[in-house]
Scaffold this motif. Structure first.
Motif, PDB file in Angstrom:
ATOM      1  N   GLN A  28     -22.440  60.043 -58.078  1.00 33.87           N
ATOM      2  CA  GLN A  28     -21.071  59.912 -57.165  1.00 33.87           C
ATOM      3  C   GLN A  28     -19.892  60.252 -57.464  1.00 33.87           C
ATOM      4  O   GLN A  28     -18.838  60.575 -56.993  1.00 33.87           O
ATOM      5  CB  GLN A  28     -21.162  58.544 -56.533  1.00 33.87           C
ATOM      6  N   SER A  30     -17.477  58.685 -59.056  1.00 35.09           N
ATOM      7  CA  SER A  30     -16.534  58.040 -58.275  1.00 35.09           C
ATOM      8  C   SER A  30     -16.176  56.422 -58.997  1.00 35.09           C
ATOM      9  O   SER A  30     -15.573  55.713 -58.510  1.00 35.09           O
ATOM     10  CB  SER A  30     -16.967  57.319 -56.900  1.00 35.09           C
ATOM     11  N   HIS A  38     -15.831  49.658 -54.446  1.00 36.25           N
ATOM     12  CA  HIS A  38     -16.132  49.950 -53.114  1.00 36.25           C
ATOM     13  C   HIS A  38     -17.153  50.896 -52.554  1.00 36.25           C
ATOM     14  O   HIS A  38     -18.105  50.812 -51.835  1.00 36.25           O
ATOM     15  CB  HIS A  38     -14.957  49.762 -52.212  1.00 36.25           C
ATOM     16  N   TRP A  39     -16.956  52.130 -53.146  1.00 36.48           N
ATOM     17  CA  TRP A  39     -17.688  53.234 -52.693  1.00 36.48           C
ATOM     18  C   TRP A  39     -19.055  52.984 -52.834  1.00 36.48           C
ATOM     19  O   TRP A  39     -19.948  53.511 -52.176  1.00 36.48           O
ATOM     20  CB  TRP A  39     -17.379  54.468 -53.351  1.00 36.48           C
ATOM     21  N   HIS A  40     -19.649  52.423 -54.257  1.00 35.06           N
ATOM     22  CA  HIS A  40     -20.790  52.178 -54.556  1.00 35.06           C
ATOM     23  C   HIS A  40     -21.415  51.153 -53.880  1.00 35.06           C
ATOM     24  O   HIS A  40     -22.602  51.412 -53.271  1.00 35.06           O
ATOM     25  CB  HIS A  40     -20.845  52.087 -56.097  1.00 35.06           C
ATOM     26  N   VAL A  42     -20.747  50.515 -50.710  1.00 36.52           N
ATOM     27  CA  VAL A  42     -21.273  51.049 -49.514  1.00 36.52           C
ATOM     28  C   VAL A  42     -22.220  52.096 -49.447  1.00 36.52           C
ATOM     29  O   VAL A  42     -22.933  52.199 -48.495  1.00 36.52           O
ATOM     30  CB  VAL A  42     -19.746  51.683 -48.568  1.00 36.52           C
ATOM     31  N   HIS A  43     -21.935  52.889 -50.362  1.00 31.98           N
ATOM     32  CA  HIS A  43     -23.046  53.906 -50.738  1.00 31.98           C
ATOM     33  C   HIS A  43     -24.503  53.520 -50.709  1.00 31.98           C
ATOM     34  O   HIS A  43     -25.345  53.977 -50.047  1.00 31.98           O
ATOM     35  CB  HIS A  43     -22.722  54.781 -51.632  1.00 31.98           C
TER      36      HIS A  43
END
Length: 357
Positions: A28, A30, A38-40, A42-43
């Motif tokens: 990712q 990220s 947060h990205w991880h 949600v992903h």
């Protein structure tokens, strides 16, 4: 549907997967200093909500030099544990299991962010000195590394062991060693890259030594009930007598099985870009099928698996035990729920989403 199908549970050591659908590791780029955010959540969390049985993380670097980019997630220090604990807790609440894929990129490390082309970064441009089995860079997507000393190799093994312990502490259900795609373990076992003259080079036994020693020690330090998996490149996809071949993978899989590895994900390539004419639906599935039939070890199949019936056929025909999917999960986080509806399988829809299914 047949007796064993995409929605059949699968027990691997002390864990049971509710189905055979696996979210494949996908970088990712990220993370901040190796920490997930947060990205991880949600992903990965959305794929758990979507019904996947097993979710494998992107490659988690075991040390800073083993990262592909500055933006890779990691497990090289204890500060990385809390973020993964939070994510694992949420995924477990969705009745899914998690695996930490731990890795070292070797001479495929020190690159720019994908938005900047994933180009090799020199130390002068913010990168770092890479190291590999040998000081060679025969392919365009690799840096010119230094050859790892025996002391370096010992340190990297310890970094893998420490990362495995952190994975246990973070609440993962399983661990996968990434030993494919042209990364460090692959740079050792493939004769194309490994030109060493010591106990880690030359013969087949020597070239697989780093992977075998690492897997064997990790098996001894993680809980007995915790599955240990390995992703390999089943072939190099190179027309060269020195290239790694499926026959080599079968021998390796047998050895890994004997030391306690529970499952092999059979990917392929990593040193060169494969001609698009050789990429088609299920194009790598025969590797998993061959390894499974020759060794009896559980296998995960990869390679352009995008449709429910296609994935089910792989399992129902006994070609592999898991359907490991990447890009289709980027397009459709709820693939398992849609597949269950299409195939007549059983998938639990979260109560928050039931009005839509």
């Amino acid at each position: 549907m047949s007796a064993t199908n995409l929605f059949s549970p699968l027990r691997i050591r002390g864990i049971e997967l509710k189905n055979r659908i696996v979210v494949s590791p996908m970088q990712q780029f990220s993370a901040v200093n190796g920490k997930v955010g947060h990205w991880h959540m949600v992903h990965l969390g959305s794929r758990a909500v979507g019904g996947a049985g097993l979710i494998i993380t992107e490659s988690l670097a075991v040390n800073k030099e083993g990262r592909s980019t500055h933006y890779d997630a990691g497990l090289w220090n204890d500060g990385h544990i809390p973020g993964w604990r939070t994510i694992n807790k949420f995924i477990h609440e969705q009745d899914a299991k998690t695996a930490a894929q731990i890795a070292h990129f070797g001479s495929k490390a020190s690159r720019s962010h994908p938005n900047d082309g994933l180009q090799y970064l020199t130390p002068e441009n913010g990168g770092w000195v890479t190291k590999s089995s040998s000081a060679v860079a025969p392919f365009n997507n690799m840096s010119l590394p230094l050859e790892l000393t025996l002391r370096d190799i010992g340190k990297i093994k310890k970094d893998f062991f420490a990362a495995a312990r952190r994975a246990v502490s973070a609440g993962f259900d399983a661990i996968e060693l990434h030993a494919g795609h042209g990364y460090l373990f692959h740079q050792f076992y493939s004769n194309i890259i490994n030109h060493r003259k010591d106990q880690y080079g030359g013969s087949f036994e020597n070239r697989i030594r780093l992977l075998v020693e690492t897997a064997e020690e990790i098996r001894s330090i993680i809980p007995e009930a915790m599955p240990l998996m390995v992703r390999i490149s089943a072939v190099d996809y190179l027309e060269d007598d020195k290239a790694w071949k499926i026959e080599d993978s079968i021998i390796l899989a047998n050895i890994l099985k004997q030391i306690g590895v529970d499952l092999i994900t059979a990917s392929a390539g990593g040193f060169v870009f494969l001609d698009k004419s050789r990429v088609f639906p299920s194009y790598q599935v025969p590797f998993a099928e061959k390894i499974k039939s020759e060794t009896g070890i559980l296998t995960g199949a990869v390679g352009a698996i995008t449709e429910a019936q296609q994935a089910n056929d792989i399992i129902a025909s006994g070609k592999a035990d898991l359907a490991v999917m990447a890009r289709e999960f980027l397009r459709d986080p709820y693939f398992p729920l849609h597949a269950a509806k299409e195939l007549g399988g059983t998938a639990t829809v979260p109560f928050q989403y039931k009005r839509a299914f």
